[in-house]
Design a protein around this motif. Sequence first.
Motif, short mmCIF file in Angstrom:
data_model
loop_
_atom_site.label_atom_id
_atom_site.label_comp_id
_atom_site.label_asym_id
_atom_site.label_seq_id
_atom_site.Cartn_x
_atom_site.Cartn_y
_atom_site.Cartn_z
N ASP A 1 -2.00 16.05 5.75
CA ASP A 1 -1.78 15.13 4.65
C ASP A 1 -2.44 13.78 4.95
N TYR B 1 -9.27 20.27 9.95
CA TYR B 1 -8.25 21.02 9.22
C TYR B 1 -8.09 22.43 9.76
N ASP C 1 0.84 -1.20 0.00
CA ASP C 1 0.00 0.00 0.00
C ASP C 1 0.88 1.24 0.00
N MET D 1 -6.17 14.08 4.58
CA MET D 1 -6.60 14.08 3.19
C MET D 1 -6.56 12.67 2.62
N ARG D 2 -5.50 11.94 2.93
CA ARG D 2 -5.36 10.60 2.37
C ARG D 2 -6.39 9.64 2.95
N ALA D 3 -6.76 9.89 4.22
CA ALA D 3 -7.78 9.03 4.82
C ALA D 3 -9.16 9.41 4.32
N GLY D 4 -9.26 10.49 3.56
CA GLY D 4 -10.53 10.85 2.93
C GLY D 4 -11.45 11.68 3.79
N LEU D 5 -10.90 12.40 4.74
CA LEU D 5 -11.75 13.26 5.58
C LEU D 5 -12.16 14.49 4.78
N ARG D 6 -13.48 14.74 4.72
CA ARG D 6 -13.96 15.91 3.97
C ARG D 6 -13.79 17.16 4.80
N HIS D 7 -13.49 18.27 4.12
CA HIS D 7 -13.36 19.51 4.87
C HIS D 7 -14.73 20.11 5.14
#
Lengths: 273, 107
Positions: free
Chosen positions: B90, B30, A126, B93-99
Amino acid sequence: MKFLGVIIVCLTGGLLLYGTTDFPDWGDPSSPASTHLSDYYIEKTIEDTKVPNIVTSVLADYRGFDTMFETAVIFTAGLACFILLRDFRGKKERFYRHKPTGVVLHVKDGKKTLTVGKEFEHMDKDWVPSDLIIKTVCRILIPFIQIYAMYVVAHGDFSPGGGFQGGVIFGSSLILLAISYDLKTLVNRIKEKVLGIFAALGVLIFVGIAAICMPMGGNFLDYTALAPLVWDPHHVRALGMLGVEIGVGFAVMAVMAIIYINIVSEGRHDEGL
Amino acid sequence: MDILVILLLLIGLLFFLGGAVGIIRMPDFYSRLHPAGKLDTLGILAMVMGLALYNLHHFSLESLLLSIKMFLIVFFVFLASPTATHSIVDAGMRAGLRHWTKKKRKV
């Protein structure tokens, strides 16, 4: 079997707790430690050892035997981590990335070694593109952290610090390298064997310094016997402590890295956090 | 000299206070990291400037060295703190948390 274990743990814990009731109260001025020992340490440390930091002198000189076995415990922890977790089988699946194009090869056969050209790099399953900012800053910071770690080890006689703390700081700089790049970078940079040798070497330095005292005519860990060997006989106990601290630093540094690498990669040393 | 020291310490405290309030009051992950990363860094600069000035009261080589060491702390905090904040963002963002957006809140 598990039930038996719970009973044993509870019994031992209960016994230990029962034992604590016999302890003197915390900070009790009439306790044996406060009446005989503390006064001696506080009054005589400078005179005896020429070390301004009483904590270091108690840790590495007056109670050096204790610290020696603490180092041995840390070494044993690293050894246990290695024996329990290390897995030499290796994964069958491997990923190689062609650096210029970014094409990824997925190798599925179970060949032990697959020689690839320099334009390929081994890749985690990954894998995410590593961040340039974090990599750069960590690259700048790591040497400073390591210099600071050595300072803490070397300065343990004069200020808070010493082998354990310095070793942990040094080990954390290695872990930072693994986090900011990837585990493969750390494992390639410092081989497993080197780490193992460092861990053992640290304990060996400690026990060696302690044991050399005996043929020189002193007791075990009696640094004053080393006076003919060092350039500054007045500070021989301080220098003995410094040597011992360096040994502790080696052992702690290597064991930190061993534990981290083995736990994050589940003993395979290939990919991880 | 003393007035300058007090002023610098107060400025530093103000920034720290702003950072603390911001971490509590900001609406999402954020935007909370924004005061944590920025105000603390500036606050520590002002504080250490004040302390280093105070340390130079009795000017000697030793106190100068100590002040330089204090600024080394600031230097490394300046490097490390924004990078740590950056890496946390970062990871988010990669874990997909929306702002957070205002519109979303109303729904």
